[in-house]
Design an enzyme around this catalytic site. Structure first.
Site: not given
Length: 207
Positions: A7, A68, A141
């Site tokens: 992430d 991501e 996160d």
């Protein structure tokens, strides 16, 4: 299948490793956050993120890296930092020859919770349940990184089948051959010129 989920972010870059296959219980191998100081130069922060990701790659030896996909936000500065951290993660994976998959936040939320509009609390709760953890990983996160890895494990078989179907179609489709040109019309015979009637000719002399 062992997947490292990333992430991306400059201040906090979430990382998580999940192992398993679609349709069976999954197992978390590790989760954490790579942190950098907001007062440091961007180039130095990216170096720290690279070193952190390399350490995770060395420690867990994943087969895939799921990152991501960066999407548009109102805060351009935040988008730039996220994109830079994402590029570092992809670079580290590509340098080792590892396949990289990009998943949008909506895809990850839908895969893990069933809704593409789920909030972070719902994602963390489902990650905890799916990986049989005692509590949701902190900060968010870290949970998002695990969700990315789970999403890739569940989506990869369908994506592979689609790619194989496309490849098979390309190899079995007959090649198109150019259509034959239409036969040309036969040439018409030339009619010999006719001597005008009444004209008299004499051998060696004309009159």
């Amino acid at each position: 299948m062992r997947v490292l989920g990333v992430d991306p972010g400059l201040t906090r870059c979430g990382v998580g490793v999940v192992e398993g296959v679609a349709g069976r219980p999954l197992r978390m191998l590790g989760v954490g956050v790579i942190r950098t100081g907001a007062d440091a130069a961007t180039a130095d922060r990216l170096v720290l993120i690279e070193r952190g990701i390399e350490e995770w790659l060395d420690a867990h030896r994943p087969e895939f890296v799921a990152v991501e996909r960066v999407f548009s936000q109102h805060n351009v500065r935040t988008v730039m930092g996220t994109a830079q951290a994402s590029a570092v993660a992809m670079l580290c994976a590509a340098r080792r020859g590892l396949p990289v998959a990009l998943h949008t936040p909506s895809e990850v939320k839908a895969a893990v919770t069933g809704s593409g509009r789920a909030d972070k609390a719902q994602v963390g709760s489902m990650v905890t349940r799916l990986l049989r953890l005692d509590a949701p990983p902190k900060p968010a996160d870290a949970a998002d990184a695990l969700a990315l890895a789970i999403c890739h494990i569940w989506r990869a078989p369908a994506a592979n089948r689609l790619q194989q179907a496309v490849a098979a179609h390309r190899t079995t489709s007959p090649a198109r051959t150019p259509s034959p040109a239409p036969p040309s019309s036969p040439a018409r015979p030339t009619t010999p010129a006719r001597t005008p009637s009444g004209a008299r000719t004499t051998k060696g002399r004309t009159s």
